[in-house]
Design an enzyme around this catalytic site. Structure first.
Site, PDB file in Angstrom:
ATOM      1  N   GLU A 231      -2.819 -54.290  -6.367  1.00 47.45           N
ATOM      2  CA  GLU A 231      -1.217 -54.982  -6.774  1.00 47.45           C
ATOM      3  C   GLU A 231      -1.052 -55.946  -6.558  1.00 47.45           C
ATOM      4  O   GLU A 231      -0.582 -56.372  -5.097  1.00 47.45           O
ATOM      5  CB  GLU A 231      -0.351 -53.688  -6.607  1.00 47.45           C
ATOM      6  CG  GLU A 231       1.214 -54.369  -7.820  1.00 47.45           C
ATOM      7  CD  GLU A 231       2.225 -53.052  -7.663  1.00 47.45           C
ATOM      8  OE1 GLU A 231       2.628 -53.873  -7.904  1.00 47.45           O
ATOM      9  OE2 GLU A 231       2.128 -52.316  -7.032  1.00 47.45           O
ATOM     10  N   LYS A 249       3.216 -49.884 -12.614  1.00 48.16           N
ATOM     11  CA  LYS A 249       4.331 -48.943 -12.390  1.00 48.16           C
ATOM     12  C   LYS A 249       3.598 -48.237 -13.899  1.00 48.16           C
ATOM     13  O   LYS A 249       3.150 -49.092 -15.526  1.00 48.16           O
ATOM     14  CB  LYS A 249       5.682 -49.631 -13.173  1.00 48.16           C
ATOM     15  CG  LYS A 249       6.045 -49.093 -12.034  1.00 48.16           C
ATOM     16  CD  LYS A 249       6.641 -47.780 -11.309  1.00 48.16           C
ATOM     17  CE  LYS A 249       6.676 -47.874  -9.650  1.00 48.16           C
ATOM     18  NZ  LYS A 249       6.499 -46.539  -8.761  1.00 48.16           N
TER      19      LYS A 249
END
Length: 432
Positions: A231, A249
């Site tokens: 990420e 997410k």
């Protein structure tokens, strides 16, 4: 701030992991090891920093006032999650320093796309830069192909029963129903001790076949981290002034059966729950970036893209903006930290709720960042990360995994998601 002299030399390709293995015994070894994919073109290896800061943030939170070293080229840093959450949570026990900074005069940059290596030397004058470049060049000759070590940890023990986590998820769902917040990322933790002869670098070697875009090993003194993070928190290009963030997410586990694996990815992409969870964080990150961006420049460039990693599929979006004139790395971090994807919405309230269910997180879900010679910054979110502290009986480790809790979250499903997320680290640490 006086500009430093930089000497750069181009050399043939060497495997960055092999080079890192050859210098792991030096002071302050660093390996920022990317997977060579679209987001991981560059890897960096270094050791022997000439300035180090390990300790609290300045009392007023002004990152610019750090003198050893300042936020300048050749600096690598780590901000612990708890340093950013303290405004919401108040004082909590310290489990990791707020801020770690180190300036590296000698560094190797590996271009995975062009299969070349840049030898970098930095100094206050040309002679010092040349000396640093010679030192970095010597690291290339010391490279050695590492063997995969045995699992370095005998155990991987949960810090709390599974029921504690599912109860926490249920409580957050109730708080959401009561209008207290929209989303919170709640984590579980595991801990253990490495065998006496083992080193945190062994964990990095065991993750080599599962490399992520923002993989890392860093040891300063008796502290170390191993990260296999996919990420991106922030990138900043000082030439174009572009800021970018790519919050994750939405997660599904990978499956050995190709048809089932593809179906899980399709299911994730179509999931209304996961899209809603992702969109909440996109909105949060847009608001955070707007604090340091030119008015009207912040936009969601891409929404709900599938990224597939060795153990999980993820739902990822991209948000960008143009930084205001004069805004630099310290300003961007101060405006946006901690990352919204691992806090929740609203961020301040989510961090309070997290603190009510979790002990301090330490470096997990903080950020590791690197500032290059042209001032470009890349900062990762420290998910898929284990932290290590050396004491008299060897290295103790701690690793966490979390899930974003929303109104329709099911406690057992969120528990299973944390198991999927921790799988690669669990196998790297103790083989199970």
């Amino acid at each position: 701030m006086t500009a430093r002299v930089v000497e750069t030399r181009n050399r043939p390709w060497r495997d960055p992991l092999a080079v890192a293995d050859g210098l792991k015994h030096l002071v302050g070894p660093l390996a920022l090891l990317s997977d060579g994919g679209a987001l991981g073109r560059w890897s960096f290896v270094a050791a022997e920093p000439d300035q180090v800061h390990v300790g609290p943030l300045p009392s007023d939170g002004d990152l610019h006032r750090l003198g050893a070293p300042p936020f300048e080229t050749g600096v690598v840093g780590l901000i612990a999650y708890d340093a950013g959450a303290r405004a919401a949570t108040g004082p909590r026990p310290e489990v990791w320093p707020d801020l770690m900074l180190a300036r590296y005069p000698a560094m190797l940059a590996f271009d995975h796309r062009n299969r070349s290596v840049s030898v970098i030397g930095r100094g206050d004058d040309a002679a010092a830069a040349r000396t640093a470049a010679e030192r970095a060049e010597g690291w290339l000759t010391a490279a050695r192909d590492p063997a995969r070590p045995a699992a370095p940890a005998a155990s991987f023990d949960a810090e709390a029963p599974s029921g504690t986590y599912t109860d926490a998820v249920a409580d957050v769902v109730d708080r959401i129903a009561a209008g207290e917040l929209f989303q919170a990322n709640i984590a579980r933790a595991w801990a253990g001790t490495l065998a006496p002869e083992a080193d945190p670098f062994d964990v990095l070697l065991r993750l080599a076949d599962r490399a992520a875009a923002y993989g890392a090993f860093w040891r300063l003194g008796d502290l170390a981290i191993v990260s296999n993070s996919p990420e991106l928190f922030l990138t900043f290009d000082p030439h174009t002034r572009r800021i970018e963030t790519r919050p994750i997410k939405g997660t599904r586990p990978r499956d050995a059966d190709p048809a089932r694996d593809a179906a899980l990815a399709v299911e994730l992409e179509a999931s209304a729950k996961d899209r809603a969870e992702n969109l909440m964080i996109v909105d949060l990150m847009r608001n955070d970036l707007a604090r340091v961006a030119l008015p009207g420049s912040v936009a969601a460039d891409r929404l709900f893209e599938i990224e597939s990693h060795p153990t999980v599929h993820h739902l990822v979006s991209t948000v960008s903006g143009l930084a205001k004139e004069g805004a630099g790395p310290a300003d961007l971090l101060a405006a946006t930290f901690p990352p919204g994807s691992i806090t929740g919405a609203p961020k301040h309230q989510a961090m309070k709720v997290i603190a009510s269910h979790e002990p301090p997180r330490g470096p997990w879900c903080g950020s590791l960042f690197h500032i290059e010679d042209d001032g470009r910054m890349t900062a990762s979110v420290l998910i898929r990360t284990a932290s290590f502290r050396r004491s008299g009986d060897g290295w103790r480790f701690r690793a966490l995994a979390g899930a974003g809790i929303v109104a329709d979250s099911e406690p057992e499903a969120e528990l299973a998601e944390t198991d999927a997320k921790i799988l690669a680290l669990r196998e790297a640490l103790n083989g199970s």
